[in-house]
Design a protein around this motif. Structure first.
Motif, PDB file in Angstrom:
ATOM      1  N   ALA A 133      56.327 -26.656   5.245  1.00  0.00           N
ATOM      2  CA  ALA A 133      54.980 -26.165   5.561  1.00  0.00           C
ATOM      3  C   ALA A 133      54.094 -26.237   4.316  1.00  0.00           C
ATOM      4  CB  ALA A 133      55.051 -24.732   6.088  1.00  0.00           C
ATOM      5  N   GLY A 134      54.634 -25.752   3.189  1.00  0.00           N
ATOM      6  CA  GLY A 134      53.874 -25.820   1.948  1.00  0.00           C
ATOM      7  C   GLY A 134      53.641 -27.246   1.500  1.00  0.00           C
ATOM      8  N   ALA A 137      50.898 -28.902   3.496  1.00  0.00           N
ATOM      9  CA  ALA A 137      49.590 -28.415   3.055  1.00  0.00           C
ATOM     10  C   ALA A 137      49.180 -29.075   1.736  1.00  0.00           C
ATOM     11  CB  ALA A 137      49.615 -26.895   2.901  1.00  0.00           C
ATOM     12  N   ALA A 140      48.162 -32.671   2.383  1.00  0.00           N
ATOM     13  CA  ALA A 140      46.874 -32.730   3.083  1.00  0.00           C
ATOM     14  C   ALA A 140      45.718 -32.505   2.106  1.00  0.00           C
ATOM     15  CB  ALA A 140      46.844 -31.688   4.201  1.00  0.00           C
ATOM     16  N   VAL A 141      45.871 -31.507   1.245  1.00  0.00           N
ATOM     17  CA  VAL A 141      44.817 -31.237   0.257  1.00  0.00           C
ATOM     18  C   VAL A 141      44.709 -32.393  -0.732  1.00  0.00           C
ATOM     19  CG1 VAL A 141      44.094 -29.696  -1.603  1.00  0.00           C
ATOM     20  CG2 VAL A 141      45.049 -28.745   0.498  1.00  0.00           C
ATOM     21  N   THR A 179      51.797 -24.818  -6.732  1.00  0.00           N
ATOM     22  CA  THR A 179      52.472 -24.712  -5.440  1.00  0.00           C
ATOM     23  C   THR A 179      53.778 -25.500  -5.428  1.00  0.00           C
ATOM     24  OG1 THR A 179      50.327 -24.493  -4.334  1.00  0.00           O
ATOM     25  CG2 THR A 179      52.217 -25.072  -2.958  1.00  0.00           C
TER      26      THR A 179
END
Length: 277
Positions: A133-134, A137, A140-141, A179
């Motif tokens: 999930a991380g 993300a 995508a960013v 992250t």
């Protein structure tokens, strides 16, 4: 068939590699290897604070890495020290603070070797969900900021002239780095995270004909390193995290042999450029 813990380790490791590869390309292009080291060393301070404050380790590591990134940007703007001096100061200070804090937590049993070198075989289904999930993300960013970030990497003044706001892209990039390090800590440990970011990207650089292709190759090479390292660890009874890094090194060295030259012939189109090489 392989045990469940080994299958979870494979899935988790590949997930981290797919995210670390593209980010590692920017680290190579920008010559920011020491920045990755700084954040990875700061991760140990995040571990100590998570035990001290009784909060989630991943969130704590992320918060500390983000704080170090913001502190670095603030100190760079003051211009009192060079960037490499600032990175060295922050890296070793954060690592020392983390070790000192852990030493005071005498009531907590801490697997320091696991945090330093990873414990991929202990990942859970929840860990895998967090990683994917991380990671989704992050990718995508990264896709959204790819153009301004890459433009700032090639020529900051030109990026500013085109109105791409490189400062914002750089800030988001540091957020993404924090992250990924928080997600990767359990896989290869705080001392080996930078290797997983840099080595696949460095190997891909010799094969790719453009920046986007290099990012894809880095992710693929990282995934191969995870698979090869885990099977090598299983075969030779070696630590999993370091084995993954050794596998990545083998792939990098393989790219410097005639095999690598042969692969470049098939992967580089005639007249292909090299991107930010």
């Amino acid at each position: 068939m392989f045990d469940d813990f080994f299958q979870r380790a494979l899935v988790a490791g590949v997930g981290v590699a797919l995210v670390a590869g593209p980010l590692g390309c920017f680290i190579v292009w920008r010559r920011l290897a020491y920045f990755g080291d700084t954040l990875s060393h700061a991760a140990l301070l995040g571990v100590a604070l998570s035990f001290l404050l009784d909060i989630n380790i991943t969130l704590s590591v992320f918060a500390v890495c983000l704080a170090i990134s913001i502190l670095l940007m603030g100190l760079q703007r003051r211009g009192s020290l060079s960037s490499d001096a600032l990175l060295g100061l922050l890296a070793h200070s954060a690592l020392a603070l983390g070790l000192v804090c852990l030493a005071f937590l005498s009531w907590v049993r801490i697997d320091l070797m696991g945090f330093l070198f990873g414990d991929i075989l202990a990942v859970s289904v929840f860990d895998i969900a967090v990683i994917y999930a991380g990671g989704a993300a992050v990718l995508a960013v990264l896709a959204v900021i790819w153009r301004p970030l890459f433009a700032a990497t090639v020529n900051r003044e030109l990026a500013e002239a085109e109105g791409l706001n490189p400062d914002a892209a750089n800030a988001v990039f540091m957020l993404l780095m924090a992250t990924v390090i928080a997600l990767s800590m359990k896989i290869v440990g705080v001392l080996l995270i930078t290797a997983l970011l840099i080595i696949p990207a460095a190997a891909a650089r010799r094969l790719a004909s453009g920046p986007e292709q290099m990012a894809v190759y880095a992710a693929f090479i990282g995934a191969l390193a995870v698979i090869g390292g885990l099977f090598g660890s299983l075969r030779f009874d070696t630590p999993s995290g370091p084995s993954i890094v050794v596998a990545a090194l083998v792939l990098f060295l393989l790219g410097m042999t005639p095999v690598g030259a042969l692969l470049r012939r098939f992967t580089t189109p005639q007249g292909g450029g090299g991107g930010a090489r």
